[in-house]
Write an enzyme that holds these catalytic residues in place. Structure first.
Site, mmCIF file in Angstrom:
data_model
loop_
_atom_site.group_PDB
_atom_site.id
_atom_site.type_symbol
_atom_site.label_atom_id
_atom_site.label_comp_id
_atom_site.label_asym_id
_atom_site.label_seq_id
_atom_site.Cartn_x
_atom_site.Cartn_y
_atom_site.Cartn_z
ATOM 1 N N SER A 184 12.178 0.183 -11.034
ATOM 2 C CA SER A 184 12.348 -0.789 -12.248
ATOM 3 C C SER A 184 11.419 -0.367 -13.229
ATOM 4 O O SER A 184 10.686 0.514 -13.209
ATOM 5 C CB SER A 184 11.904 -2.029 -11.727
ATOM 6 N N ASP A 185 11.610 -0.799 -14.458
ATOM 7 C CA ASP A 185 10.605 -0.767 -15.443
ATOM 8 C C ASP A 185 9.482 -1.622 -15.186
ATOM 9 O O ASP A 185 9.481 -2.489 -14.447
ATOM 10 C CB ASP A 185 11.248 -0.717 -16.916
ATOM 11 N N TRP A 186 8.483 -1.421 -16.005
ATOM 12 C CA TRP A 186 7.109 -1.985 -15.918
ATOM 13 C C TRP A 186 7.492 -3.556 -15.978
ATOM 14 O O TRP A 186 7.616 -4.062 -17.008
ATOM 15 C CB TRP A 186 6.132 -1.560 -16.806
#
Ligand code: NOJ
Length: 742
Positions: free
Chosen positions: A279-281
Site C-alpha cells: 500500500s502507499d503510506w
C-alpha cells in the site's frame, strides 16, 4: 550444433523450473509452520526513525514486535549497520524470517542522478538504465533490498509536484523508460548481490489528480486509463517488476488501495502479476477518511480483498485481520496468498540463505565511493539538459572569455541540485559531495577568465536589494549566466503549486540584467515545466537544467562550454500560461480545431491566449543542425499480419558532432472512436559526426497501431494513417501515409 543448443535450452528451462518449484515448496513449507499472528506480521511494514514521508505512529516496542514475528518489512532504514541491527532482532524470532528493507531510492542513493523527469528528457534508455543500475548497486550495498521506484505515473499537469518523479506525459516514452528503469534496478536477476526489487507505482492513475493537487481524486474514462495511464505499468511488469505500490487517489470513486478492479482483476489476474502489492503510506487507513470505509477494520477488509498485500504504516492489517478472519468476513486464503507472495520475494533475494548478505560494510564503503558512479552521474546530467533557445549561437561559450558574471540565487547552492527525493546518507556532507554550479564553472574556465558572482535575489520574496550589485557585475562581463528557478522542495510529493511561474522577483532580475545589453544565458532549475515568458521571449539562450544531482555543476559546465553538445528533448509540454493546463501534444482534433491560418472565431481555443504550447513535447535544440531526408516506406498498404519498414536519413549539417532524437508519430485518421492528432510510436537517439548521415529504421505492425475501441477491445481498424517524422512533436520534417487493409 543446433541439437546441443536445444538441449542446453531445455536444461536451462528445466533448471529454472525446478528452482521455481523449490522456492514455491519452501514457501509452502514455511507457511505451514506459521501462526496466524506471524502470517499477519509478514504483511506489516513499519517506518524506521530516519525520515518519514507521512504521519508517523510512535511505536516504542518495534524491536519486540520484530522479535515476535509481527513485522515483515521496514522502510527508511539506511546503512549496513542499522539494517544489520534490525535484522539481528528478526533472527531472534521463532521462524527467523528475515526483514525486507525498502527505501525510496528514486534517482540515486549516495550518488544522486538527475531527477527522473530530467533523465527522461535524455530519451536515452541505456543511460537511464545505467542510472538505476548504479542506484541499485549503492543501495544494495547499504543494506537495502527494495526501492519504491520507478514511479511510472503519466504526468500531464505541471502543477502536480510529483511530475518530477516520472517520465512525463507520453505513454510510449513512459513505457520504454519504465522498462529500462526496472531492468536497471533489478539487474540481471533478482537475487544478484547488487539487485534491488523494483516497485512500479502508484497503481493507478495517480498522475491525473484533479487540478494537479496531490492526493486528489481522479475521474477518468476507461479508455484513457487503458491507453494512457496503464501502459507504463504493463511495461514495468513485462520488465519483471517484483512489486507494485497502490495509490492514495480514488479512481472514479474507489480508492486505488481498495480497488479490486485494479489490483486483482487487472494486475494479478489479467496481467498475471506474481509479485506483491504494497500500500502507499497509510493509504489503507486513509480509506476511512476518503469516506469509503466506515472504520479501519473495514479498510483492512477492503484492502486485503482488493489485493493489497502489504500494509505500509497504517497498522490496519495488524490490528484487524485476525478479527476479520474470526468473524469469517475474509478467508484465510486471502492472507495466505499475500504472505506467500512476500515470502517468495524474500527467498528470491536470497535472504533465507543469508539475511545479512546486503549488510557488508566493506562492500558498502567501496560502492559508495566508486568514482565510476560519479562519472556516470555527470554524463547523464549533461544528457538531461534541454537547450530551449540559442539565438545567434551564443552557446557554446568560449573557455577564453575574459569575464563571465554568474548571477542568481542558485549559483552557489550545493544541496538544492540534488532535487526532491534525494537521499541524505548518514555522515555524508552535501556541501562536500555536490558540485555547485559555481564550482562547475570554475572547473571549466581557464586561468585568464575572471568569474564574477552576484546572488541578485532570493528564490522567493520581493526583495530587490541585490539587483544593483548584480547589474554591476553584468556590466563588467562579456557574457552573463543566470541560474534561477524553483527550490528543490517546491516539487515532489505534496508540492503541488497553483502558480508555476518562476517564483519571486527572479524574472524581474532577468529583465534588469537583460537591460544591460549583455548576452545572457539563463539556466532554469526546476522539477517541472515552469512558465517564464519574459525569459523565453527575451534572453539569447536558455538551458533547462531541472535538478541534475551530485555532479550538477560539472554537467552544466560541460554543456555551457560545448564539451557536450546538448541532445535532450522535453518529455512534457511546456505551457504558455497556467490556464492551458492540462496540456499535452496527443490531443483530439475536435470538430473545431484552432489551426493556424483559419478563422479562430468559434474555434477550440482561448480568446485571450493561443492554444499552442510555449515549448512542445519532444523539443530541444542542439549546437548542430540535422537534416531529414529520404523518407521511405517499404509499402503503403499492409494488413494486420503485415509490417511496414520505415527508413529515414538524418545528416549532421552543422559544425559540431551531436545526437538527435528522431521521432515517429502516427495518426489514425478515422476511427470508431476519435484518435489523437499525433501519437509517438517510435524514436531513436543517434550520434552523428559533422557531415555524417545515418539511416534510422522504424517498424510499423498491427500492435503499434492498435487501440481500445468503443467496446474497449484492443485492436486495429482498417483505414488511412498519417506518418510523421520529426525533431519534435511540433517540428515534423517529413510526412507520408499508409493504409491498413483487411
Ligand atoms: C508516499 C509516497 O507516495 C510513495 O511514493 C513513497 O514510496 C512512500 N510514501 C514511502 O516513502
Amino acid at each position: 550444433m543446433k541439437k546441443i543448443a536445444t538441449a542446453i535450452l531445455l536444461l536451462a528451462f528445466f533448471f529454472a523450473f525446478s528452482q521455481q518449484k523449490t522456492i514455491d515448496q519452501k514457501v509452502d513449507a514455511l507457511l505451514k509452520q506459521m501462526t496466524l499472528e506471524e502470517k499477519i506480521g509478514q504483511l506489516n511494514q513499519y517506518n524506521d526513525d530516519w525520515k518519514a514521508t507521512g504521519p508517523v505512529t510512535v511505536d516504542n516496542n518495534k524491536s519486540d514486535q520484530i522479535r515476535n514475528g509481527q513485522v515483515g518489512s521496514l522502510l527508511n532504514c539506511l546503512g549496513t549497520e542499522r539494517t544489520r541491527s534490525w535484522q539481528k532482532i528478526a533472527m531472534e524470532s521463532r521462524l527467523k524470517i528475515p526483514l525486507l528493507f525498502g527505501q525510496d531510492v528514486i534517482h540515486g542513493y549516495k550518488t544522486t542522478f538527475p531527477i527522473p523527469l530530467a533523465e527522461a528528457a535524455s530519451w536515452d534508455l541505456e543511460a537511464i538504465k545505467k542510472g538505476a543500475r548504479i542506484a541499485a548497486t549503492e543501495a544494495s550495498a547499504s543494506g537495502i533490498h527494495w526501492t519504491f521506484a520507478p514511479m511510472v505515473d503519466i504526468g500531464r499537469d505541471p502543477r502536480w509536484g510529483r511530475v518530477m518523479e516520472g517520465a512525463g506525459e507520453d505513454p510510449y516514452l513512459g513505457s520504454k523508460i519504465a522498462y529500462a528503469r526496472v531492468k536497471g534496478f533489478q539487474g540481471e536477476k533478482l537475487g544478484g548481490i547488487d539487485a534491488v526489487m523494483a516497485c512500479a507505482k502508484h497503481f493507478a492513475a495517480y498522475g491525473a489528480a484533479v487540478g494537479g493537487r496531490d492526493y486528489n481524486s481522479v475521474d477518468m474514462s476507461e479508455r484513457m486509463l487503458w491507453e494512457v495511464y496503464l501502459p507504463p505499468f504493463k511495461a514495468a511488469l513485462d520488465a519483471g517488476a517484483a512489486t507494485f505500490m497502490n495509490a492514495f487517489n480514488d479512481l472514479n470513486g474507489i480508492p486505488a488501495t481498495g480497488n479490486k478492479y485494479l489490483q486483482r482483476d487487472i494486475l494479478k489476474e489479467k496481467w498475471g502479476f506474481e509479485g506483491f502489492v504494497v500500500s502507499d503510506w497509510n493509504s489503507i487507513g486513509e480509506m476511512q477518511v476518503h469516506g469509503y470505509a466506515k472504520d479501519r477494520k473495514e479498510a483492512a477488509f477492503l484492502a486485503i480483498t482488493a489485493g493489497s498485500d502489504m500494509d505500509m504504516e497504517s497498522r490496519c492489517y495488524k490490528n484487524n485481520l485476525e478479527e476479520l478472519l474470526k468473524e469469517k468476513k475474509i478467508d484465510i486464503q486471502l492472507v495466505d496468498d499475500a504472505v506467500k507472495r512476500i515470502l517468495h520475494k524474500k527467498f528470491e533475494l536470497g535472504l533465507f540463505e543469508d539475511p545479512y548478505r546486503f549488510c557488508n560494510a566493506e562492500r558498502e564503503t567501496a560502492a559508495l565511493n566508486n568514482p565510476e558512479h560519479v562519472k556516470a552521474a555527470r554524463e547523464i546530467g549533461s544528457k538531461s539538459i534541454v537547450l530551449l533557445k540559442n539565438n545567434n549561437h551564443l552557446l557554446p561559450l568560449s573557455k577564453d572569455l575574459k569575464t563571465i558574471a554568474f548571477i542568481g540565487p542558485l549559483v552557489k547552492e550545493h544541496k538544492q541540485n540534488k532535487g526532491f527525493w534525494s537521499i541524505d546518507v548518514p555522515g555524508v556532507d552535501d556541501d562536500q559531495l555536490v558540485v555547485s554550479q559555481w564550482e562547475g564553472l570554475q572547473n571549466k574556465v581557464g586561468k585568464n577568465t575572471k568569474l564574477l558572482y552576484a546572488k541578485g535575489c532570493e528564490i522567493e520574496g520581493e526583495n530587490r536589494d541585490g539587483f544593483a550589485e548584480a547589474i554591476e557585475a553584468a556590466k563588467q562581463a562579456d557574457v552573463v549566466i543566470m541560474s534561477i528557478g524553483e527550490r528543490a522542495d517546491m516539487s515532489g510529493e505534496a508540492k503541488s503549486r497553483s502558480d508555476i511561474h518562476i517564483p519571486g522577483v527572479q524574472e524581474e532580475l532577468v529583465k534588469a540584467i537583460q537591460a544591460t545589453g549583455k548576452p545572457v544565458v539563463v539556466l532554469i532549475n526546476a522539477g517541472r515545466p515552469l512558465v517564464f515568458n519574459y525569459t523565453a521571449d527575451n534572453v539569447q539562450a536558455i538551458l533547462y537544467t531541472w535538478w541534475l544531482g551530485t555532479e550538477a555543476g560539472n554537467s552544466i559546465g560541460d554543456v555551457l562550454f560545448g564539451d557536450v553538445n546538448p541532445s535532450a528533448k522535453t518529455p512534457m509540454t511546456f505551457p504558455r500560461e497556467i490556464g492551458q493546463i492540462p496540456i499535452y501534444y496527443s490531443y483530439f482534433n475536435t470538430g473545431r480545431p484552432a489551426n493556424k491560418g483559419t478563422n479562430l472565431n468559434y474555434a477550440s481555443s482561448y480568446i485571450d491566449l493561443s492554444g499552442s504550447p510555449k515549448f512542445p513535447f519532444g523539443y530541444g535544440l542542439s549546437y548542430t543542425t540535422f537534416e531529414y531526408s529520404d523518407l521511405k516506406l517499404s509499402k503503403n498498404k499492409m494488413n494486420n499480419t503485415g509490417k511496414i519498414e520505415v527508413t529515414v536519413n538524418i545528416t549532421n549539417t552543422g559544425k559540431y558532432a551531436g545526437e538527435e532524437i528522431v521521432q515517429m508519430y502516427l495518426r489514425d485518421k478515422v476511427g470508431s472512436v476519435v484518435r489523437p492528432v499525433k501519437e509517438l510510436k517510435g524514436f531513436e537517439k543517434i550520434k552523428l559526426n559533422v557531415g555524417e548521415t545515418k539511416t534510422v529504421t522504424f517498424i510499423i505492425d498491427n500492435q503499434l497501431i492498435s487501440f481500445y475501441n468503443s467496446k474497449l477491445e484492443f485492436g486495429s481498424e482498417p483505414g488511412d494513417f498519417d506518418l510523421m517524422i520529426g525533431s519534435s512533436s511540433a517540428d515534423i520534417r517529413l510526412k507520408d501515409g499508409f493504409e491498413l487493409v483487411k
